[in-house]
Design a protein around this motif. Structure first.
Motif, short mmCIF file in Angstrom:
data_model
loop_
_atom_site.label_atom_id
_atom_site.label_comp_id
_atom_site.label_asym_id
_atom_site.label_seq_id
_atom_site.Cartn_x
_atom_site.Cartn_y
_atom_site.Cartn_z
N ARG A 43 0.85 -1.19 0.00
CA ARG A 43 0.00 0.00 0.00
C ARG A 43 0.89 1.25 0.00
NH1 ARG A 43 -5.06 1.21 4.16
NH2 ARG A 43 -6.34 2.38 2.66
N ASN A 44 0.80 2.10 1.02
CA ASN A 44 1.64 3.29 1.09
C ASN A 44 2.86 3.11 1.99
OD1 ASN A 44 -0.19 4.73 -0.55
ND2 ASN A 44 -1.46 5.24 1.24
N LEU A 45 3.08 1.85 2.42
CA LEU A 45 4.18 1.54 3.34
C LEU A 45 5.32 0.88 2.57
CD1 LEU A 45 4.93 1.54 6.41
CD2 LEU A 45 4.07 -0.81 6.46
N SER A 46 6.53 1.30 2.84
CA SER A 46 7.69 0.69 2.18
C SER A 46 8.84 0.63 3.17
CB SER A 46 8.09 1.49 0.94
OG SER A 46 8.45 2.82 1.30
N GLY A 47 9.82 -0.22 2.87
CA GLY A 47 10.96 -0.36 3.75
C GLY A 47 11.80 -1.56 3.37
N ASN A 48 12.74 -1.91 4.25
CA ASN A 48 13.61 -3.05 4.01
C ASN A 48 12.88 -4.35 4.35
OD1 ASN A 48 15.76 -1.35 3.32
ND2 ASN A 48 16.35 -1.12 5.46
N ALA A 49 13.25 -5.41 3.68
CA ALA A 49 12.61 -6.71 3.90
C ALA A 49 13.64 -7.82 3.82
CB ALA A 49 11.50 -6.94 2.88
N LEU A 50 13.42 -8.83 4.61
CA LEU A 50 14.19 -10.07 4.50
C LEU A 50 13.23 -11.12 3.94
CD1 LEU A 50 16.76 -11.67 4.95
CD2 LEU A 50 16.00 -12.14 7.29
N VAL A 51 13.50 -11.53 2.71
CA VAL A 51 12.60 -12.45 2.01
C VAL A 51 13.13 -13.87 2.17
CG1 VAL A 51 11.54 -13.04 -0.19
CG2 VAL A 51 12.00 -10.63 0.37
#
Length: 393
Positions: free
Chosen positions: A103-111
């Motif tokens: 949505r309007n949220l973003s950031g770092n991710a560990l997939v």
């Protein structure tokens, strides 16, 4: 003299001492309250920490290749679970850092790249939807499972099944359909280290992760065993098989064993801190002994009369020993009530949910009984060893 008569006499003697008895009861009360409070606080803290660790879903055994060229193919990992019957599941593990946009949220991710055995090994708690199926893994489906904390931040609710999330791996953004929401596996770790310092976790089929990263092999896998299996022996056997097959070394870490070891350490620390709290009870017991010795000196004539009319040595010992025990038991009861009240008020004021344990209250009362017995021996024997003539004089 009968035990009932000795008990009545001990009770009357305790009442006769007046404020001295009250002060002794107060000293024991403080000691028992401290022991009970420390025991309860340590036990609750231990449970809270253990619960936070369990939220991470840590479990199983992680196997790592020591050299990059020793990476395993998916077929080799699947074959391992067939060759070793005690292994319930053998799952390849892929992990890659990237970015997310929900949505309007973003950031770092560990997939994480997982398969249909994900829940068997990491014991995740599924809140909504489902986990990747065998067919989706085989078809490299672009589906994802996210944590409830991420869903809450983006949509202010947990059930976001059917929504889409964009995951960027190796600079390539891809859109994934959310098929499940699980309880955050890192919430327990965040609670221990303070704050939300870990990246968002997302889980996709490992075959899809292969397409994004360009990797066809992996240097790590996760194993889970049957409940009654000898984990160490089977892990050694599995490592030996992999090393013979690949001609390289592998290492293993029993994640579930680390959790058990940490829990054992917490229990040991709780016991040690509780014993340290018992020092205040020791001080209270010494106060009781001093008061009893003073009482014996003040009742010399009375003790001499008892002996002159036929009281035996054991009668005198029993009478004064019972008086010491009664004082400590009254102090123990008062300390249990006082400590429990303080614990309840403190938990209510801080808004913390605490669990009360009867065993700690019984332990505190047993300590009070032992205190009365231990510190009443010297005054009792001192009274019993008096000469009747010298005492009456």
């Amino acid at each position: 003299m009968k035990w009932r008569d000795m008990g009545v006499l001990a009770f009357k003697n305790a009442l006769r001492s007046g404020y001295k008895t009250v002060l002794c009861i107060l000293a024991v009360c403080v000691g028992i309250a401290s022991v009970y409070l420390i025991g309860e606080i340590c036990c609750n803290a231990e449970q809270q920490i253990a619960n936070e660790i369990k939220k991470s879903g840590l479990g199983g055994v992680m196997v790592f290749a020591q050299e990059e060229e020793a990476a395993l193919t998916i077929g080799q990992i699947r074959q391992l679970s067939k060759d070793v019957p005690q292994i319930e599941a053998a799952m390849p593990i892929f992990s890659e850092y990237g970015d997310f946009k929900l949505r309007n949220l973003s950031g770092n991710a560990l997939v994480w790249g997982v398969d249909e055995q994900f829940q068997q090994i990491f014991h995740v708690q599924l809140l909504h939807g489902r986990l990747p199926s065998e067919q989706e893994v085989r078809q490299c489906a672009k589906v994802a499972v996210i944590e409830d904390t991420l869903a809450q931040k983006a949509y202010q609710r947990h059930n976001v099944v059917g929504k889409e999330i964009v995951l960027t791996l190796n600079g390539m953004p891809e859109t994934y359909t959310i098929i499940g929401v699980i309880t955050s596996q890192k919430s327990g770790v965040n609670a221990l280290i303070g704050g939300d310092k870990l990246p968002a976790f997302a889980y996709i089929p490992y075959t899809t992760a292969n397409l994004c990263t360009g990797k066809e092999t992996t240097g790590q896998l996760a194993l889970s065993y049957e409940e009654q299996a000898d984990t160490q022996a089977i892990t050694t056997f599995a490592l030996g098989r992999l090393e013979r097959q690949q001609g390289s070394e592998f290492s293993a870490e029993n994640i579930g064993g680390y959790v058990d070891t940490f829990s054992s350490i917490l229990q040991m620390v709780s016991v040690l801190i509780t014993l340290i709290g018992g020092i205040s009870l020791l001080v209270g017991g010494i106060g009781v002994m001093n008061s009893m010795i003073a009482a014996v000196e003040g009742r010399r004539r009375e003790i001499g009369i008892y002996m002159a009319i036929g009281a035996r040595r054991r009668d005198i010992i029993g009478c004064y020993l019972l008086e010491s025990i009664l004082i400590c038991l009254f102090g123990g009861i008062a300390g249990g009530i006082f400590g429990g009240g303080l614990l309840f008020l403190g938990a209510h004021a801080l808004g913390v949910a605490l669990e009360f344990h009867l065993r700690y209250l019984l332990l505190a009362e047993s300590a009070a009984l032992g205190c009365g017995l231990l510190f009443g021996i010297l005054p009792a024997f001192r009274a019993a060893n008096m000469s009747p003539i010298a005492a009456m004089r």
